[in-house]
Motif scaffolding. Structure first.
Motif, short mmCIF file in Angstrom:
data_model
loop_
_atom_site.label_atom_id
_atom_site.label_comp_id
_atom_site.label_asym_id
_atom_site.label_seq_id
_atom_site.Cartn_x
_atom_site.Cartn_y
_atom_site.Cartn_z
N ALA A 38 0.83 -1.21 0.00
CA ALA A 38 0.00 0.00 0.00
C ALA A 38 0.87 1.26 0.00
O ALA A 38 0.56 2.24 -0.70
CB ALA A 38 -0.94 -0.01 1.20
N ALA A 39 1.95 1.24 0.77
CA ALA A 39 2.84 2.40 0.82
C ALA A 39 3.49 2.67 -0.54
O ALA A 39 3.65 3.83 -0.93
CB ALA A 39 3.92 2.19 1.89
N ARG A 41 2.11 2.20 -3.31
CA ARG A 41 1.05 2.72 -4.18
C ARG A 41 0.65 4.16 -3.83
O ARG A 41 0.05 4.85 -4.65
CB ARG A 41 -0.19 1.84 -4.09
CG ARG A 41 0.01 0.49 -4.71
CD ARG A 41 -1.27 -0.31 -4.65
NE ARG A 41 -1.06 -1.60 -5.28
CZ ARG A 41 -1.71 -2.69 -4.95
NH1 ARG A 41 -2.66 -2.66 -4.02
NH2 ARG A 41 -1.46 -3.83 -5.56
N HIS A 42 0.92 4.58 -2.60
CA HIS A 42 0.46 5.88 -2.13
C HIS A 42 1.63 6.65 -1.53
O HIS A 42 2.06 6.36 -0.41
CB HIS A 42 -0.65 5.70 -1.09
CG HIS A 42 -1.81 4.90 -1.58
ND1 HIS A 42 -2.73 5.40 -2.47
CD2 HIS A 42 -2.16 3.61 -1.34
CE1 HIS A 42 -3.62 4.47 -2.74
NE2 HIS A 42 -3.29 3.37 -2.09
N GLU A 44 2.02 9.46 -0.03
CA GLU A 44 1.86 10.05 1.30
C GLU A 44 2.00 8.98 2.40
O GLU A 44 2.55 9.24 3.47
CB GLU A 44 0.52 10.79 1.42
CG GLU A 44 -0.72 9.92 1.39
CD GLU A 44 -1.15 9.43 0.00
OE1 GLU A 44 -2.16 8.68 -0.04
OE2 GLU A 44 -0.54 9.76 -1.02
N LEU A 45 1.52 7.79 2.12
CA LEU A 45 1.66 6.69 3.07
C LEU A 45 3.12 6.24 3.14
O LEU A 45 3.64 5.96 4.23
CB LEU A 45 0.76 5.52 2.66
CG LEU A 45 0.81 4.28 3.53
CD1 LEU A 45 0.44 4.59 4.98
CD2 LEU A 45 -0.13 3.21 2.96
N ASP A 98 -7.65 -0.22 5.57
CA ASP A 98 -7.44 0.87 4.62
C ASP A 98 -6.15 1.55 5.10
O ASP A 98 -6.16 2.33 6.05
CB ASP A 98 -8.61 1.85 4.64
CG ASP A 98 -8.39 3.04 3.72
OD1 ASP A 98 -7.29 3.15 3.11
OD2 ASP A 98 -9.30 3.87 3.61
N TRP A 99 -5.06 1.20 4.48
CA TRP A 99 -3.74 1.63 4.96
C TRP A 99 -3.57 3.13 4.96
O TRP A 99 -2.81 3.68 5.75
CB TRP A 99 -2.64 0.93 4.17
CG TRP A 99 -2.55 -0.50 4.56
CD1 TRP A 99 -3.04 -1.58 3.86
CD2 TRP A 99 -2.00 -1.03 5.76
NE1 TRP A 99 -2.82 -2.74 4.57
CE2 TRP A 99 -2.19 -2.43 5.73
CE3 TRP A 99 -1.37 -0.46 6.87
CZ2 TRP A 99 -1.75 -3.27 6.76
CZ3 TRP A 99 -0.94 -1.30 7.89
CH2 TRP A 99 -1.13 -2.67 7.83
N ARG A 100 -4.28 3.84 4.10
CA ARG A 100 -4.17 5.31 4.11
C ARG A 100 -4.82 5.92 5.34
O ARG A 100 -4.57 7.05 5.68
CB ARG A 100 -4.76 5.90 2.84
CG ARG A 100 -3.89 5.56 1.61
CD ARG A 100 -4.49 6.07 0.36
NE ARG A 100 -5.74 5.34 0.12
CZ ARG A 100 -6.60 5.63 -0.82
NH1 ARG A 100 -6.38 6.63 -1.63
NH2 ARG A 100 -7.68 4.91 -0.98
N GLU A 101 -5.64 5.12 6.04
CA GLU A 101 -6.31 5.56 7.27
C GLU A 101 -5.85 4.74 8.47
O GLU A 101 -6.48 4.79 9.52
CB GLU A 101 -7.83 5.43 7.11
CG GLU A 101 -8.42 6.23 5.97
CD GLU A 101 -8.28 7.73 6.18
OE1 GLU A 101 -8.39 8.18 7.34
OE2 GLU A 101 -8.04 8.44 5.19
#
Length: 122
Positions: A38-39, A41-42, A44-45, A98-101
């Motif tokens: 997830a990191a 892909r994002h 900010e994460l 939800d890894w962004r949260e």
């Protein structure tokens, strides 16, 4: 097979380099892989995970460089114990988070996994 849990006293259940590596490997399977994917892909994460990883390294590095598996596993066990004391458990299913949260403790555990991977502690 060792189970992944933490005790009230933050230590890996059975100390030793091989057991610490198994503990970290199990942690990687539970949260590290999904969190790191997830990191990637994002951005900010990824930034958050890198910040957490820097703090993990500062906390466990033996000589400001060397990270030992036992110290890293003990650190992760402490994070797990703190989470458990407040009712926060590890996800049981892939894709559950939800890894962004994600909460702080999950991001810190993902960072532990990142440090374990880069330090050859798995």
């Amino acid at each position: 097979m060792d189970t992944l849990y933490a005790t009230a006293t933050p230590t890996v259940v059975a100390p030793g380099d091989a057991k610490a590596r198994r503990f970290l490997d199990h942690l990687m399977a539970r949260v590290g892989v999904d969190g790191l994917v997830a990191a990637l892909r994002h951005p900010e994460l990824l930034t958050l995970v890198r910040l957490h990883a820097a703090e993990v390294r500062d906390s466990v590095a033996f000589d400001a460089v060397t990270v030992e598996p036992v110290a890293l596993a003990d650190y992760a066990a402490e994070i797990l114990a703190d989470g458990m004391r407040t009712g926060r458990l590890l996800p049981t299913e892939p894709g559950e988070v939800d890894w962004r949260e994600a909460e702080w403790y999950l991001l810190r555990l993902v960072a532990v996994c990142a440090v374990a991977a880069e330090s050859d502690c798995l």
